[in-house]
Motif scaffolding. Structure first.
Motif, PDB file in Angstrom:
ATOM      1  N   MET A  35       9.000   9.302   0.906  1.00 23.66           N
ATOM      2  CA  MET A  35       7.632   9.034   1.595  1.00 23.66           C
ATOM      3  C   MET A  35       6.615   8.465   0.448  1.00 23.66           C
ATOM      4  SD  MET A  35       7.128  12.526   3.707  1.00 23.66           S
ATOM      5  CE  MET A  35       7.130  13.445   2.124  1.00 23.66           C
ATOM      6  N   HIS A  36       5.784   7.610   1.126  1.00 28.42           N
ATOM      7  CA  HIS A  36       4.464   7.330   0.215  1.00 28.42           C
ATOM      8  C   HIS A  36       3.467   8.294   0.451  1.00 28.42           C
ATOM      9  CE1 HIS A  36       1.648   3.960  -1.190  1.00 28.42           C
ATOM     10  NE2 HIS A  36       1.236   5.007  -1.645  1.00 28.42           N
ATOM     11  N   VAL A  37       3.055   9.003  -0.690  1.00 26.68           N
ATOM     12  CA  VAL A  37       2.100  10.107  -0.400  1.00 26.68           C
ATOM     13  C   VAL A  37       0.711  10.101  -1.258  1.00 26.68           C
ATOM     14  CG1 VAL A  37       1.575  12.613  -0.968  1.00 26.68           C
ATOM     15  CG2 VAL A  37       3.715  11.884  -0.186  1.00 26.68           C
ATOM     16  N   ALA A  38      -0.552   9.794  -0.762  1.00 28.48           N
ATOM     17  CA  ALA A  38      -1.485   9.775  -1.126  1.00 28.48           C
ATOM     18  C   ALA A  38      -2.728  11.160  -1.055  1.00 28.48           C
ATOM     19  CB  ALA A  38      -2.276   8.811  -0.515  1.00 28.48           C
ATOM     20  N   VAL A  39      -3.085  11.605  -2.298  1.00 33.92           N
ATOM     21  CA  VAL A  39      -3.778  12.679  -2.376  1.00 33.92           C
ATOM     22  C   VAL A  39      -5.477  12.279  -2.375  1.00 33.92           C
ATOM     23  CG1 VAL A  39      -4.573  14.682  -3.616  1.00 33.92           C
ATOM     24  CG2 VAL A  39      -2.124  14.008  -3.472  1.00 33.92           C
ATOM     25  N   ILE A  40      -5.980  12.645  -1.319  1.00 34.05           N
ATOM     26  CA  ILE A  40      -7.280  12.280  -1.276  1.00 34.05           C
ATOM     27  C   ILE A  40      -8.259  13.582  -1.207  1.00 34.05           C
ATOM     28  CG2 ILE A  40      -9.182  11.345   0.205  1.00 34.05           C
ATOM     29  CD1 ILE A  40      -6.895   9.580   1.750  1.00 34.05           C
ATOM     30  N   ILE A  41      -9.246  13.319  -2.285  1.00 35.68           N
ATOM     31  CA  ILE A  41     -10.295  14.362  -2.658  1.00 35.68           C
ATOM     32  C   ILE A  41     -11.553  14.346  -2.112  1.00 35.68           C
ATOM     33  CG2 ILE A  41     -10.916  15.805  -4.612  1.00 35.68           C
ATOM     34  CD1 ILE A  41      -8.676  14.673  -6.238  1.00 35.68           C
ATOM     35  N   PRO A  42     -11.958  14.938  -1.047  1.00 37.54           N
ATOM     36  CA  PRO A  42     -13.235  14.642  -0.413  1.00 37.54           C
ATOM     37  C   PRO A  42     -14.268  15.410  -1.372  1.00 37.54           C
ATOM     38  CG  PRO A  42     -12.432  16.200   0.834  1.00 37.54           C
ATOM     39  CD  PRO A  42     -11.079  15.566  -0.058  1.00 37.54           C
ATOM     40  N   HIS A  65      -7.502   2.505   5.364  1.00 32.77           N
ATOM     41  CA  HIS A  65      -7.180   1.425   4.597  1.00 32.77           C
ATOM     42  C   HIS A  65      -6.011   1.610   3.516  1.00 32.77           C
ATOM     43  CE1 HIS A  65     -10.942  -0.026   6.146  1.00 32.77           C
ATOM     44  NE2 HIS A  65     -11.246   1.158   5.896  1.00 32.77           N
ATOM     45  N   LEU A  66      -5.189   2.796   3.776  1.00 35.12           N
ATOM     46  CA  LEU A  66      -4.010   3.043   2.599  1.00 35.12           C
ATOM     47  C   LEU A  66      -2.613   2.711   3.291  1.00 35.12           C
ATOM     48  CD1 LEU A  66      -5.225   6.228   1.023  1.00 35.12           C
ATOM     49  CD2 LEU A  66      -5.570   4.008  -0.017  1.00 35.12           C
ATOM     50  N   PRO A  67      -1.524   2.390   2.638  1.00 33.96           N
ATOM     51  CA  PRO A  67      -0.185   2.399   3.105  1.00 33.96           C
ATOM     52  C   PRO A  67       0.561   3.685   3.285  1.00 33.96           C
ATOM     53  CG  PRO A  67      -0.161   1.678   0.931  1.00 33.96           C
ATOM     54  CD  PRO A  67      -1.695   1.869   1.407  1.00 33.96           C
ATOM     55  N   ALA A  68      -0.051   4.409   2.758  1.00 34.93           N
ATOM     56  CA  ALA A  68       0.644   5.743   2.633  1.00 34.93           C
ATOM     57  C   ALA A  68       1.045   6.345   4.078  1.00 34.93           C
ATOM     58  CB  ALA A  68      -0.207   6.882   2.066  1.00 34.93           C
ATOM     59  N   GLU A  69       2.337   7.130   4.002  1.00 32.44           N
ATOM     60  CA  GLU A  69       3.026   7.677   5.059  1.00 32.44           C
ATOM     61  C   GLU A  69       2.136   9.012   5.425  1.00 32.44           C
ATOM     62  OE1 GLU A  69       7.051   7.316   5.425  1.00 32.44           O
ATOM     63  OE2 GLU A  69       6.972   6.379   3.552  1.00 32.44           O
ATOM     64  N   VAL A  70       2.070   9.616   4.234  1.00 31.19           N
ATOM     65  CA  VAL A  70       1.597  11.179   4.206  1.00 31.19           C
ATOM     66  C   VAL A  70       0.340  11.235   3.388  1.00 31.19           C
ATOM     67  CG1 VAL A  70       2.013  13.543   3.458  1.00 31.19           C
ATOM     68  CG2 VAL A  70       3.679  12.159   4.484  1.00 31.19           C
ATOM     69  N   LEU A 116       3.755  20.988  -0.695  1.00 31.19           N
ATOM     70  CA  LEU A 116       3.127  20.895   0.684  1.00 31.19           C
ATOM     71  C   LEU A 116       3.483  19.410   1.331  1.00 31.19           C
ATOM     72  CD1 LEU A 116       0.752  21.396   2.746  1.00 31.19           C
ATOM     73  CD2 LEU A 116      -0.758  20.099   1.173  1.00 31.19           C
ATOM     74  N   ALA A 117       3.503  18.347   0.575  1.00 27.02           N
ATOM     75  CA  ALA A 117       3.883  17.075   0.847  1.00 27.02           C
ATOM     76  C   ALA A 117       5.446  17.122   1.503  1.00 27.02           C
ATOM     77  CB  ALA A 117       3.809  16.073  -0.390  1.00 27.02           C
ATOM     78  N   GLY A 118       6.255  18.129   0.687  1.00 31.29           N
ATOM     79  CA  GLY A 118       7.606  18.065   1.030  1.00 31.29           C
ATOM     80  C   GLY A 118       7.871  18.606   2.414  1.00 31.29           C
ATOM     81  N   LEU A 119       6.820  19.443   2.984  1.00 36.72           N
ATOM     82  CA  LEU A 119       7.073  19.913   4.238  1.00 36.72           C
ATOM     83  C   LEU A 119       7.034  18.783   5.385  1.00 36.72           C
ATOM     84  CD1 LEU A 119       4.628  23.012   3.929  1.00 36.72           C
ATOM     85  CD2 LEU A 119       7.167  23.118   3.777  1.00 36.72           C
ATOM     86  N   MET A 120       6.507  17.941   4.926  1.00 36.09           N
ATOM     87  CA  MET A 120       6.360  16.622   5.926  1.00 36.09           C
ATOM     88  C   MET A 120       7.591  15.811   5.942  1.00 36.09           C
ATOM     89  SD  MET A 120       3.467  17.328   7.275  1.00 36.09           S
ATOM     90  CE  MET A 120       3.061  15.740   7.821  1.00 36.09           C
ATOM     91  N   ALA A 121       8.666  16.006   5.202  1.00 38.64           N
ATOM     92  CA  ALA A 121       9.747  15.241   4.873  1.00 38.64           C
ATOM     93  C   ALA A 121      10.793  15.262   5.956  1.00 38.64           C
ATOM     94  CB  ALA A 121      10.508  15.424   3.555  1.00 38.64           C
ATOM     95  N   ASP A 122      10.827  16.044   6.845  1.00 34.68           N
ATOM     96  CA  ASP A 122      11.956  16.284   8.034  1.00 34.68           C
ATOM     97  C   ASP A 122      11.161  15.367   9.098  1.00 34.68           C
ATOM     98  OD1 ASP A 122       9.837  17.875   9.147  1.00 34.68           O
ATOM     99  OD2 ASP A 122      10.937  19.531   9.110  1.00 34.68           O
ATOM    100  N   GLY A 123      10.114  14.954   9.346  1.00 33.74           N
ATOM    101  CA  GLY A 123       9.517  14.130  10.236  1.00 33.74           C
ATOM    102  C   GLY A 123       9.113  14.979  11.749  1.00 33.74           C
ATOM    103  N   THR A 124       9.249  16.103  11.716  1.00 35.66           N
ATOM    104  CA  THR A 124       9.060  16.859  12.952  1.00 35.66           C
ATOM    105  C   THR A 124       7.597  17.348  13.203  1.00 35.66           C
ATOM    106  OG1 THR A 124       9.925  19.014  12.027  1.00 35.66           O
ATOM    107  CG2 THR A 124      11.322  17.439  12.860  1.00 35.66           C
TER     108      THR A 124
END
Length: 252
Positions: free
Chosen positions: A1-8, A86-91, A110-118
């Motif tokens: 997965m392409h993961v981006a961390v965004i900090i508001p 405007h990002l290509p990230a999946e997560v 946290l990001a790993g929890l999204m790996a199964d796609g469910t």
């Protein structure tokens, strides 16, 4: 997965104005958070999303990446959605700008929890250890189903024990404190940010109830201990003391 961390990050804060730019350690508070996120093994992008030029300039000054957003966003979720569009990230991982002691491994989990796609989203929780935390309306609680998906979040004690006293030592833990970290599928983030607030969200003042109230799914991962954010002057003073004493890694 392409993961981006965004900090508001916003300059205004009721309890601690100018919080992102506090600098008693020699680094901005937002810099501590940024550098922790950059240590994550899975984060390909780390971006500060802000509507304040002072924060934007500070992040660019220490070599970080920052994006200016609109000033009228009602929540951090809406702010990160503007950047995520405007990002290509999946997560997309939403990391608050007042978490200078966040562990990079926690972001990886946290990001790993999204790996199964469910699931549409993921978040984290920690077992509640005492009655004070369980009863505190400033601490959000979460109840999960057998698959580890959130059923409900509340400021009230949930599940409410009708008879007797809660057993905080029981395992698996029956009482969970929600931690305000989120991972979203990018498409879902853009969709949920475009929806109006949900009645449950308005009642509890909890953004995640917009997701549950409209049929979204949130997977909940468990960690052993809660990370400590900086909400008040006392919190920041404690962080500075820990940093100077070496209790917080100097790399942060």
């Amino acid at each position: 997965m392409h993961v981006a961390v965004i900090i508001p990050a916003r300059y205004a804060s009721t309890r601690l104005p100018g919080k992102p730019l506090l600098r008693e350690t020699g680094k901005y508070l937002i810099q501590h958070v940024y550098e922790r996120a950059a240590e994550s093994r899975v984060a390909e992008d780390v971006i500060v999303a802000t509507d304040d030029e002072r924060i934007f300039d500070a992040v660019r000054g220490f070599g970080g990446r920052a994006v200016m957003t609109r000033a009228d966003h009602p929540s951090g979720t809406d702010r990160i959605a503007e950047v995520a569009a405007h990002l290509p990230a999946e997560v997309i991982v939403n990391l608050q700008g007042d978490e200078p002691q966040i562990e990079p491994a926690t972001l990886d989990l946290l990001a790993g929890l999204m790996a199964d796609g469910t699931s549409d989203m993921a978040t984290l929780a920690v077992p509640i250890a005492d009655r004070e935390t369980y009863r505190n309306p400033n601490i959000v609680k979460v109840v999960c189903d057998d698959r580890g998906r959130a059923l409900y979040f509340s400021r009230s004690p949930i599940p409410m024990l009708r008879d007797g006293e809660p057993d905080f030592s029981a395992r698996p833990a029956q009482f969970l404190q929600h931690l305000g970290l989120y991972a979203y599928r990018r498409e879902f983030l853009l969709r949920i940010a475009s929806r109006p607030t949900h009645p449950l969200e308005q009642i509890e003042k909890l953004e995640q109830l917009r997701v549950l109230g409209t049929g979204g799914t949130i997977r909940v991962g468990l960690v052993a201990a809660a990370h400590r954010g900086v909400d008040t002057p006392d919190d920041y003073a404690e962080f500075v003391r820990a940093y100077r004493a070496g209790g917080t890694r100097r790399a942060a």
